[in-house]
Design an enzyme around this catalytic site. Structure first.
Site, mmCIF file in Angstrom:
data_model
loop_
_atom_site.group_PDB
_atom_site.id
_atom_site.type_symbol
_atom_site.label_atom_id
_atom_site.label_comp_id
_atom_site.label_asym_id
_atom_site.label_seq_id
_atom_site.Cartn_x
_atom_site.Cartn_y
_atom_site.Cartn_z
ATOM 1 N N CYS A 72 51.633 44.534 25.439
ATOM 2 C CA CYS A 72 51.751 43.966 26.790
ATOM 3 C C CYS A 72 52.701 42.762 26.790
ATOM 4 C CB CYS A 72 50.368 43.555 27.288
ATOM 5 S SG CYS A 72 50.401 42.918 28.979
ATOM 6 N N CYS A 76 48.836 36.059 27.768
ATOM 7 C CA CYS A 76 47.445 35.589 27.888
ATOM 8 C C CYS A 76 46.916 35.196 26.497
ATOM 9 C CB CYS A 76 46.579 36.685 28.502
ATOM 10 S SG CYS A 76 47.353 37.436 29.965
ATOM 11 N N CYS A 79 44.195 37.272 24.589
ATOM 12 C CA CYS A 79 44.210 38.738 24.566
ATOM 13 C C CYS A 79 44.849 39.350 23.319
ATOM 14 C CB CYS A 79 44.928 39.264 25.809
ATOM 15 S SG CYS A 79 44.814 41.068 25.915
ATOM 16 N N CYS A 116 35.642 53.005 33.742
ATOM 17 C CA CYS A 116 36.713 52.039 34.001
ATOM 18 C C CYS A 116 37.881 52.275 33.046
ATOM 19 C CB CYS A 116 36.166 50.628 33.844
ATOM 20 S SG CYS A 116 37.427 49.372 34.147
ATOM 21 N N CYS A 147 36.926 53.158 38.269
ATOM 22 C CA CYS A 147 37.404 51.779 38.258
ATOM 23 C C CYS A 147 38.668 51.755 37.404
ATOM 24 C CB CYS A 147 36.333 50.868 37.651
ATOM 25 S SG CYS A 147 36.898 49.170 37.415
ATOM 26 N N CYS A 207 36.508 44.040 41.779
ATOM 27 C CA CYS A 207 35.795 43.591 40.569
ATOM 28 C C CYS A 207 36.608 42.429 40.025
ATOM 29 C CB CYS A 207 35.717 44.737 39.563
ATOM 30 S SG CYS A 207 35.079 44.237 37.950
ATOM 31 N N ARG A 279 28.347 40.918 36.060
ATOM 32 C CA ARG A 279 28.399 41.698 34.811
ATOM 33 C C ARG A 279 28.431 40.799 33.588
ATOM 34 N NH1 ARG A 279 32.730 45.424 35.190
ATOM 35 N NH2 ARG A 279 31.262 46.662 36.379
#
Ligand code: SAM
Ligand code: DTB
Ligand code: SF4
Length: 332
Positions: A72, A76, A79, A116, A147, A207, A279
């Protein structure tokens, strides 16, 4: 802001009745005052809020599949899938539709109600959209809720996903506006909010939550929850992730968050957004059974099941089944 500056938490309503209107006008001081309540009082109030909207013994169970892993371009700091960090996570291509559907069938058999699909993208490219929409249609046809979490979306992409039958879109604010810039520099908070508005406008359930344990302060956690609760509508699902520390990410080695502070964060989320699913998201693998019990007492009523999140471990099914049985927790 120190907790001593916080105003006193408002008195609980005589009965946190179903008719109590959901609020979108919380002040940060008020939310900090919830955080500062004695632990037993906070849990009691979270229980009142939880029981006024939900059966407290039922927990919604989702399964995650990484349909496109690693590589990616975003930075972040938490991550393992960012190409900017050297974590050993190999980059893959977008999975074939049939392979995703096979996984979804297994998830359904294992008791998941929602499937998801996560992709390590800044945003989906136009040529990925047709394939992802096919996945959404196929998963929905199996009788599962759908999702996806694919990064930023345009209004048109959100509409295409809605037309394919997407029930939920996960897009986290991750942290408070004033801490965000220390964690992510390649996209802005405003861009996150814009995607959330596109998702909402397309009629897809939102979400949206965040990560704690990234070295942020209680005031940052309070500001994240205030921002979430003061959105035009509360997200239907609010994932609270405990940072999973992965070697090679800049946040590896961050001082661990006090587990009771994590429980407080769940309880305050429950108080602010009483009708939303809160969650207990990443971080369960490292949590004891007793910690799980406290998290459910605080009002968490959704989890990911299955041995893997996207790239990191989640509890084995047998451990969860044993724990849920001992707690009298039933799937929703
Ligand atoms: N790339 C898309 C995006 O960032 O929106 C979707 C996938 S991304 C992995 C989904 C979410 O996973 C992030 O927003 C973050 O909240 C969570 N996450 C990622 N790494 C994590 C970690 N190490 N610990 C806890 N949560 C994490
Ligand atoms: C969310 O809030 N947490 C999930 C889901 N949305 C996509 C992801 C957690 C990822 C944890 C790190 C990993 O397994 O790579
Ligand atoms: Fe990419 Fe999402 Fe990971 Fe950020 S959280 S690096 S956008 S996969």
């Amino acid at each position: 802001m120190s907790t001593s500056q916080a105003t006193q938490a408002p008195e609980p309503k005589p009965q946190a009745a179903r008719s109590t209107p959901l609020r979108h006008d919380f002040t940060v001081n008020e939310v900090e005052a919830f955080f500062a309540l004695p632990f037993a009082d906070l849990i009691f109030r979270a229980q009142q809020a939880h029981r006024s909207h939900f059966d407290p013994n039922r927990v919604q169970m989702s399964t995650l599949l990484s349909i496109k892993t690693g590589g990616c371009p975003e930075d972040c700091k938490y991550c393992p899938q960012s190409a900017v960090h050297d974590t050993g996570v190999a980059a893959t291509k977008l999975m074939a539709v049939e392979a995703v559907l096979e996984d979804a069938r297994r998830a359904k058999q294992a008791g998941a109600s929602r499937f998801c699909m996560g992709a390590a993208w800044r945003n989906p490219r136009e040529r990925d959209m047709a394939q992802v929409c096919e996945m959404v249609e196929g998963v929905r046809a199996l009788g599962l809720e759908t999702c996806a979490t694919l990064g930023m979306l345009t209004a048109e992409q959100a509409e295409r996903l809605a037309a394919a039958g997407l029930d939920y879109y996960n897009h986290n604010l991750d942290t408070s506006p004033d801490f965000y810039g220390t964690i992510i520099t390649t996209r802005t908070y405003e861009e996150r909010l814009r995607t959330l508005a596109h998702v909402r406008d397309a009629g897809i359930h939102v979400c949206c939550g965040g990560i704690v344990g990234m070295g942020e302060s209680r005031a940052h956690r309070a500001r994240l929850l205030t921002t979430l609760a003061n959105l035009p509508r509360h997200p239907e699902s609010v994932p609270i992730n405990l940072l999973v520390q992965v070697e090679g990410t800049p946040l590896h080695g961050t001082a661990a968050l006090d587990p009771l502070e994590f429980v407080r964060t769940l309880a305050v989320a429950r108080l602010l957004m009483p009708a939303s699913f809160v969650r207990l998201s990443a971080g369960r693998e490292q949590m004891s059974d007793e910690m799980h019990a406290l998290c459910f007492l605080a009002g968490a009523n959704s989890v990911f099941i299955g041995p893997k999140l996207l790239t990191t471990d989640n509890p084995q099914r047998a451990r969860d089944q044993d724990l849920f049985e001992r707690l009298g927790v039933e799937p929703l």
